[in-house]
Design a protein around this motif. Structure first.
Motif, PDB file in Angstrom:
ATOM      1  N   VAL A 247       0.830  -1.204   0.000  1.00 20.06           N
ATOM      2  CA  VAL A 247       0.000   0.000   0.000  1.00 20.06           C
ATOM      3  C   VAL A 247       0.867   1.257   0.000  1.00 20.06           C
ATOM      4  CG1 VAL A 247      -1.665   1.363   1.346  1.00 20.06           C
ATOM      5  CG2 VAL A 247      -1.950  -1.127   1.137  1.00 20.06           C
ATOM      6  N   ILE A 248       0.470   2.220  -0.824  1.00 24.43           N
ATOM      7  CA  ILE A 248       1.042   3.571  -0.797  1.00 24.43           C
ATOM      8  C   ILE A 248      -0.080   4.515  -0.433  1.00 24.43           C
ATOM      9  CG2 ILE A 248       2.160   5.397  -2.120  1.00 24.43           C
ATOM     10  CD1 ILE A 248       3.291   3.268  -3.982  1.00 24.43           C
ATOM     11  N   ILE A 249       0.140   5.347   0.575  1.00 30.24           N
ATOM     12  CA  ILE A 249      -0.892   6.272   1.025  1.00 30.24           C
ATOM     13  C   ILE A 249      -0.279   7.626   1.334  1.00 30.24           C
ATOM     14  CG2 ILE A 249      -0.697   5.469   3.423  1.00 30.24           C
ATOM     15  CD1 ILE A 249      -3.727   6.033   3.724  1.00 30.24           C
ATOM     16  N   SER A 250      -1.044   8.673   1.129  1.00 28.36           N
ATOM     17  CA  SER A 250      -0.569  10.024   1.426  1.00 28.36           C
ATOM     18  C   SER A 250      -0.507  10.242   2.935  1.00 28.36           C
ATOM     19  CB  SER A 250      -1.503  11.070   0.817  1.00 28.36           C
ATOM     20  OG  SER A 250      -1.766  10.811  -0.535  1.00 28.36           O
ATOM     21  N   HIS A 251       0.459  11.039   3.366  1.00 27.96           N
ATOM     22  CA  HIS A 251       0.548  11.431   4.769  1.00 27.96           C
ATOM     23  C   HIS A 251      -0.740  12.125   5.209  1.00 27.96           C
ATOM     24  CE1 HIS A 251       4.614  10.541   6.138  1.00 27.96           C
ATOM     25  NE2 HIS A 251       5.075  10.897   4.952  1.00 27.96           N
ATOM     26  N   GLY A 252      -1.088  11.927   6.471  1.00 22.96           N
ATOM     27  CA  GLY A 252      -2.263  12.577   7.039  1.00 22.96           C
ATOM     28  C   GLY A 252      -2.750  11.793   8.237  1.00 22.96           C
ATOM     29  N   PRO A 253      -3.739  12.319   8.969  1.00 23.70           N
ATOM     30  CA  PRO A 253      -4.273  11.611  10.141  1.00 23.70           C
ATOM     31  C   PRO A 253      -4.708  10.196   9.789  1.00 23.70           C
ATOM     32  CG  PRO A 253      -5.148  13.844  10.021  1.00 23.70           C
ATOM     33  CD  PRO A 253      -4.414  13.620   8.738  1.00 23.70           C
ATOM     34  N   GLY A 254      -4.430   9.265  10.680  1.00 21.74           N
ATOM     35  CA  GLY A 254      -4.796   7.875  10.442  1.00 21.74           C
ATOM     36  C   GLY A 254      -3.797   7.110   9.610  1.00 21.74           C
ATOM     37  N   ALA A 255      -2.750   7.794   9.159  1.00 25.06           N
ATOM     38  CA  ALA A 255      -1.688   7.133   8.390  1.00 25.06           C
ATOM     39  C   ALA A 255      -0.330   7.467   8.994  1.00 25.06           C
ATOM     40  CB  ALA A 255      -1.745   7.539   6.924  1.00 25.06           C
ATOM     41  N   THR A 256       0.013   8.742   9.015  1.00 23.37           N
ATOM     42  CA  THR A 256       1.340   9.160   9.466  1.00 23.37           C
ATOM     43  C   THR A 256       1.652   8.669  10.866  1.00 23.37           C
ATOM     44  OG1 THR A 256       1.149  11.152   8.101  1.00 23.37           O
ATOM     45  CG2 THR A 256       2.865  11.144   9.787  1.00 23.37           C
ATOM     46  N   GLU A 257       0.680   8.822  11.788  1.00 24.58           N
ATOM     47  CA  GLU A 257       0.952   8.490  13.193  1.00 24.58           C
ATOM     48  C   GLU A 257       0.701   7.023  13.529  1.00 24.58           C
ATOM     49  OE1 GLU A 257      -3.487   9.450  13.442  1.00 24.58           O
ATOM     50  OE2 GLU A 257      -1.797   9.627  12.061  1.00 24.58           O
ATOM     51  N   GLY A 262       6.989   0.503   8.688  1.00 25.03           N
ATOM     52  CA  GLY A 262       7.113  -0.105   7.372  1.00 25.03           C
ATOM     53  C   GLY A 262       5.895  -0.859   6.901  1.00 25.03           C
ATOM     54  N   GLU A 263       4.713  -0.533   7.443  1.00 26.66           N
ATOM     55  CA  GLU A 263       3.495  -1.220   7.002  1.00 26.66           C
ATOM     56  C   GLU A 263       3.017  -0.722   5.646  1.00 26.66           C
ATOM     57  OE1 GLU A 263       3.393  -0.813  11.536  1.00 26.66           O
ATOM     58  OE2 GLU A 263       3.706   0.529   9.821  1.00 26.66           O
ATOM     59  N   ALA A 264       3.467   0.462   5.260  1.00 26.58           N
ATOM     60  CA  ALA A 264       3.076   1.055   3.975  1.00 26.58           C
ATOM     61  C   ALA A 264       4.131   2.076   3.590  1.00 26.58           C
ATOM     62  CB  ALA A 264       1.697   1.712   4.081  1.00 26.58           C
ATOM     63  N   ILE A 265       4.061   2.530   2.355  1.00 28.93           N
ATOM     64  CA  ILE A 265       4.893   3.656   1.933  1.00 28.93           C
ATOM     65  C   ILE A 265       4.038   4.913   2.028  1.00 28.93           C
ATOM     66  CG2 ILE A 265       6.025   4.754  -0.025  1.00 28.93           C
ATOM     67  CD1 ILE A 265       7.069   2.131  -0.892  1.00 28.93           C
ATOM     68  N   LEU A 266       4.525   5.903   2.748  1.00 29.32           N
ATOM     69  CA  LEU A 266       3.811   7.163   2.900  1.00 29.32           C
ATOM     70  C   LEU A 266       4.484   8.235   2.055  1.00 29.32           C
ATOM     71  CD1 LEU A 266       3.272   5.506   5.685  1.00 29.32           C
ATOM     72  CD2 LEU A 266       2.310   7.673   6.427  1.00 29.32           C
ATOM     73  N   VAL A 267       3.679   9.005   1.348  1.00 32.23           N
ATOM     74  CA  VAL A 267       4.191  10.044   0.455  1.00 32.23           C
ATOM     75  C   VAL A 267       3.506  11.369   0.778  1.00 32.23           C
ATOM     76  CG1 VAL A 267       4.718   8.422  -1.407  1.00 32.23           C
ATOM     77  CG2 VAL A 267       2.457   9.507  -1.304  1.00 32.23           C
ATOM     78  N   PRO A 268       4.135  12.482   0.426  1.00 33.05           N
ATOM     79  CA  PRO A 268       3.487  13.784   0.633  1.00 33.05           C
ATOM     80  C   PRO A 268       2.197  13.872  -0.177  1.00 33.05           C
ATOM     81  CG  PRO A 268       5.822  14.059   0.129  1.00 33.05           C
ATOM     82  CD  PRO A 268       5.496  12.629  -0.145  1.00 33.05           C
ATOM     83  N   PRO A 269       1.131  14.432   0.392  1.00 38.78           N
ATOM     84  CA  PRO A 269      -0.114  14.571  -0.373  1.00 38.78           C
ATOM     85  C   PRO A 269       0.020  15.576  -1.505  1.00 38.78           C
ATOM     86  CG  PRO A 269      -0.283  15.695   1.750  1.00 38.78           C
ATOM     87  CD  PRO A 269       1.022  14.962   1.766  1.00 38.78           C
ATOM     88  N   GLU A 270      -0.750  15.343  -2.549  1.00 40.35           N
ATOM     89  CA  GLU A 270      -0.808  16.251  -3.708  1.00 40.35           C
ATOM     90  C   GLU A 270       0.558  16.466  -4.347  1.00 40.35           C
ATOM     91  OE1 GLU A 270      -3.229  19.790  -3.026  1.00 40.35           O
ATOM     92  OE2 GLU A 270      -4.174  18.808  -1.309  1.00 40.35           O
ATOM     93  N   ASP A 271       1.375  15.423  -4.340  1.00 37.63           N
ATOM     94  CA  ASP A 271       2.729  15.497  -4.900  1.00 37.63           C
ATOM     95  C   ASP A 271       2.899  14.361  -5.904  1.00 37.63           C
ATOM     96  OD1 ASP A 271       5.429  15.431  -5.468  1.00 37.63           O
ATOM     97  OD2 ASP A 271       6.067  15.883  -3.430  1.00 37.63           O
ATOM     98  N   PRO A 272       2.556  14.589  -7.170  1.00 37.03           N
ATOM     99  CA  PRO A 272       2.624  13.503  -8.163  1.00 37.03           C
ATOM    100  C   PRO A 272       4.031  12.972  -8.389  1.00 37.03           C
ATOM    101  CG  PRO A 272       2.108  15.609  -9.215  1.00 37.03           C
ATOM    102  CD  PRO A 272       1.997  15.828  -7.746  1.00 37.03           C
ATOM    103  N   ASP A 273       5.062  13.826  -8.254  1.00 38.73           N
ATOM    104  CA  ASP A 273       6.432  13.357  -8.455  1.00 38.73           C
ATOM    105  C   ASP A 273       6.828  12.327  -7.397  1.00 38.73           C
ATOM    106  OD1 ASP A 273       6.628  15.086 -10.601  1.00 38.73           O
ATOM    107  OD2 ASP A 273       7.603  16.672  -9.450  1.00 38.73           O
ATOM    108  N   SER A 274       6.521  12.627  -6.130  1.00 37.76           N
ATOM    109  CA  SER A 274       6.848  11.693  -5.046  1.00 37.76           C
ATOM    110  C   SER A 274       6.038  10.407  -5.173  1.00 37.76           C
ATOM    111  CB  SER A 274       6.586  12.343  -3.687  1.00 37.76           C
ATOM    112  OG  SER A 274       7.443  13.432  -3.467  1.00 37.76           O
ATOM    113  N   LEU A 275       4.781  10.536  -5.555  1.00 37.66           N
ATOM    114  CA  LEU A 275       3.946   9.354  -5.725  1.00 37.66           C
ATOM    115  C   LEU A 275       4.464   8.486  -6.863  1.00 37.66           C
ATOM    116  CD1 LEU A 275       1.505   7.665  -5.007  1.00 37.66           C
ATOM    117  CD2 LEU A 275       0.087   9.180  -6.411  1.00 37.66           C
ATOM    118  N   ALA A 276       4.837   9.109  -7.973  1.00 36.56           N
ATOM    119  CA  ALA A 276       5.362   8.355  -9.109  1.00 36.56           C
ATOM    120  C   ALA A 276       6.641   7.613  -8.728  1.00 36.56           C
ATOM    121  CB  ALA A 276       5.633   9.302 -10.281  1.00 36.56           C
ATOM    122  N   GLU A 277       7.507   8.276  -7.982  1.00 39.88           N
ATOM    123  CA  GLU A 277       8.759   7.649  -7.557  1.00 39.88           C
ATOM    124  C   GLU A 277       8.485   6.438  -6.660  1.00 39.88           C
ATOM    125  OE1 GLU A 277      12.901   8.782  -5.163  1.00 39.88           O
ATOM    126  OE2 GLU A 277      11.376  10.315  -5.530  1.00 39.88           O
ATOM    127  N   ALA A 278       7.546   6.585  -5.731  1.00 38.24           N
ATOM    128  CA  ALA A 278       7.214   5.470  -4.822  1.00 38.24           C
ATOM    129  C   ALA A 278       6.619   4.303  -5.594  1.00 38.24           C
ATOM    130  CB  ALA A 278       6.242   5.961  -3.748  1.00 38.24           C
TER     131      ALA A 278
END
Length: 329
Positions: A247-257, A262-278
């Motif tokens: 799973v890849i999910i954007s940072h935010g409540p219920g994910a970041t904390e 290492g249960e998932a890859i977290l990426v900055p929200p609204e950042d297509p470059d970071s999401l594409a890289e992940a």
């Protein structure tokens, strides 16, 4: 310490779902004979009950809100309503939430940390997922699949997903419900031409059939907005994790904390470059993808099912009642 069973809990299911003032007043009057009222979501009813508590402060029933869904106020009207709700919600005795990061709920609605109780969520359709896993041969890699799949209907940032997939060139699928259902839940399907590598699949909303869709995915993506207030996507990511998906999910409540090991890859929200890289990283690195999938599956399965969730909610509610009695309130 003994309590009469019929006075321990009054749940909203005991009443008509009527949200008008008279119906709420009837609920309020009946809570006068109860120790605890547990409201699951049901924000309109909760707010009316809070108003009645201001008017009739003699009602000592504990009001406990479970999984309250609050929205970020944007328009002037929403901001005025938010200020009113902020005052009303002071009359709630406790908020049971499925996430720990309440900073945004506090900012807009004034929720105080001492009133918030974290209870882990559960895996929906767990028995069906266990059956799905048991039917797989021992040598089958359940984390494998043929596409990158964006799932869910609530507050999904599909534009960022599409832009990221366009960069990767990998096969992508947006698993969504109808336009009207998506819009109702704050997800707008982009009015644009999709790149050739991204397709849509329409889902009927049935969680059981949801499993057959997720089975196809090599990577599951939950793209969220940066202003998200709550644990958006938690039921989806737990189902995908339980199935053994990366799973890849954007940072935010219920994910970041919550996803810190290492249960998932977290990426900055609204950042297509970071999401594409992940996406590209876990698509091409099978060992990493399997490791994340295993970690996520271990975590999700440890949360178990609805029975465990209900027991935790009940225990938290009874602990509050005992504390009140011991304090002589």
């Amino acid at each position: 310490m003994q309590f009469s069973k019929e006075r321990i809990v009054l749940s909203v299911e005991a009443f008509s779902p009527n949200n008008n003032v008279l119906g709420a007043l009837k609920v309020f009057w009946r809570t006068a004979k109860a120790h605890i009222l547990i409201l699951n979501v049901a924000e309109p009813l909760l707010l009316k009950l809070c108003l009645f508590r201001y008017l009739f402060p003699w009602n000592r029933c504990l009001f406990i809100s479970v999984d309250i869904l609050l929205k970020r106020p944007v328009t002037l009207t929403e901001k005025v309503k938010c200020r009113i709700q902020r005052i009303l919600l002071r009359k709630v005795d406790a908020f049971i939430l499925y996430f720990r990061d309440i900073s945004r709920y506090s900012k807009y609605y004034g929720l105080r940390r001492e009133k918030c109780i974290y209870v882990p969520f559960k895996v929906n359709q767990l028995e069906k997922i266990r059956t799905y896993l048991s039917e797989k041969n021992s040598g089958v890699d359940v984390s494998d699949g043929d596409c990158v799949m964006a799932i869910g209907r609530t507050l999904r940032d599909l534009n960022t997903f599409i832009s990221a997939m366009e960069q990767t060139g990998l096969p992508g699928v947006i698993l969504r419900q109808s336009h009207s259902v998506m819009a109702e839940h704050g997800s707008l399907v982009p009015n644009r031409n999709f790149p050739k590598n991204v397709t849509e699949e329409i889902h009927d909303g049935n969680q059981a059939s949801f499993i057959s869709h997720i089975e196809r995915a090599k990577v599951v993506v939950i793209p969220r907005y940066r202003w998200d207030l709550k644990s958006t996507g938690i039921s989806n990511y737990l189902m995908a994790m339980a199935m053994g998906k990366c799973v890849i999910i954007s940072h935010g409540p219920g994910a970041t904390e919550l996803l810190r090991n290492g249960e998932a890859i977290l990426v900055p929200p609204e950042d297509p470059d970071s999401l594409a890289e992940a996406i590209e990283t876990v698509w091409h690195d099978a060992d990493l993808r399997k490791k994340i999938a295993r970690n996520g599956q271990r975590y999700a399965l440890s949360l178990r099912d609805e029975k465990r969730l209900l027991e935790d909610i009940m225990h938290a509610s009874l602990d509050l009642l005992k504390s009140r009695i011991e304090c002589g309130k």
